[in-house]
Design a protein around this motif. Sequence first.
Motif, PDB file in Angstrom:
ATOM      1  N   GLU A  26       0.837  -1.206   0.000  1.00 48.52           N
ATOM      2  CA  GLU A  26       0.000   0.000   0.000  1.00 48.52           C
ATOM      3  C   GLU A  26       0.870   1.253   0.000  1.00 48.52           C
ATOM      4  N   HIS A  27       1.931   1.227   0.775  1.00 49.25           N
ATOM      5  CA  HIS A  27       2.831   2.379   0.841  1.00 49.25           C
ATOM      6  C   HIS A  27       3.541   2.592  -0.500  1.00 49.25           C
ATOM      7  N   LEU A  28       4.090   1.527  -1.062  1.00 53.34           N
ATOM      8  CA  LEU A  28       4.821   1.646  -2.327  1.00 53.34           C
ATOM      9  C   LEU A  28       3.913   1.985  -3.501  1.00 53.34           C
ATOM     10  N   SER A  29       2.693   1.495  -3.491  1.00 48.39           N
ATOM     11  CA  SER A  29       1.806   1.753  -4.625  1.00 48.39           C
ATOM     12  C   SER A  29       1.462   3.238  -4.752  1.00 48.39           C
ATOM     13  N   ARG A  30       1.569   3.985  -3.673  1.00 38.48           N
ATOM     14  CA  ARG A  30       1.346   5.440  -3.763  1.00 38.48           C
ATOM     15  C   ARG A  30       2.391   6.105  -4.652  1.00 38.48           C
ATOM     16  N   TYR A  31       3.559   5.467  -4.781  1.00 38.32           N
ATOM     17  CA  TYR A  31       4.665   6.058  -5.531  1.00 38.32           C
ATOM     18  C   TYR A  31       5.022   5.292  -6.803  1.00 38.32           C
ATOM     19  N   LEU A  32       4.738   3.997  -6.855  1.00 36.04           N
ATOM     20  CA  LEU A  32       5.226   3.167  -7.952  1.00 36.04           C
ATOM     21  C   LEU A  32       4.143   2.543  -8.822  1.00 36.04           C
ATOM     22  N   SER A  33       2.907   2.782  -8.528  1.00 40.19           N
ATOM     23  CA  SER A  33       1.821   2.156  -9.292  1.00 40.19           C
ATOM     24  C   SER A  33       1.534   2.930 -10.579  1.00 40.19           C
ATOM     25  N   GLU A  34       0.667   2.359 -11.391  1.00 39.82           N
ATOM     26  CA  GLU A  34       0.232   3.040 -12.610  1.00 39.82           C
ATOM     27  C   GLU A  34      -0.513   4.330 -12.269  1.00 39.82           C
ATOM     28  N   THR A  35      -1.286   4.307 -11.211  1.00 40.61           N
ATOM     29  CA  THR A  35      -1.985   5.519 -10.762  1.00 40.61           C
ATOM     30  C   THR A  35      -0.984   6.618 -10.429  1.00 40.61           C
TER      31      THR A  35
END
Length: 79
Positions: A26-35
Motif C-alpha cells: 500500500e505504501h509503495l503503490s502510492r509512488y510506484l503504481s500506474e496511478t
Amino acid sequence: METRRIFDNISPLDHRYYQSNKQLFEHLSRYLSETASVRYCTKVEIALVLTHLRLQKKDTPELIEIIRNVESAVSPDLV
C-alpha cells in the motif's frame, strides 16, 4: 479473495506477494503504481503548460486556476 484495482498494482506479480505484506505494498503503490505514474505525468504536463503561459505572458489567475484543477480530474481509468 481480496481484489485490487489494476492501476494500484506495482507489477504484474503483485497478486503473488500482496498478501504477505499489505502495508508495504500500500505504501509503495502510492509512488510506484500506474496511478502514481499517471499522477506524476499530469503534474509535469501542468508545470509545462503553466511555464509556457508564463513565458508568453498569458498566465491569468483564472486560467492558472483552471489548469491546476485539471490534476484532480485525470485518472488512469480515463487513459
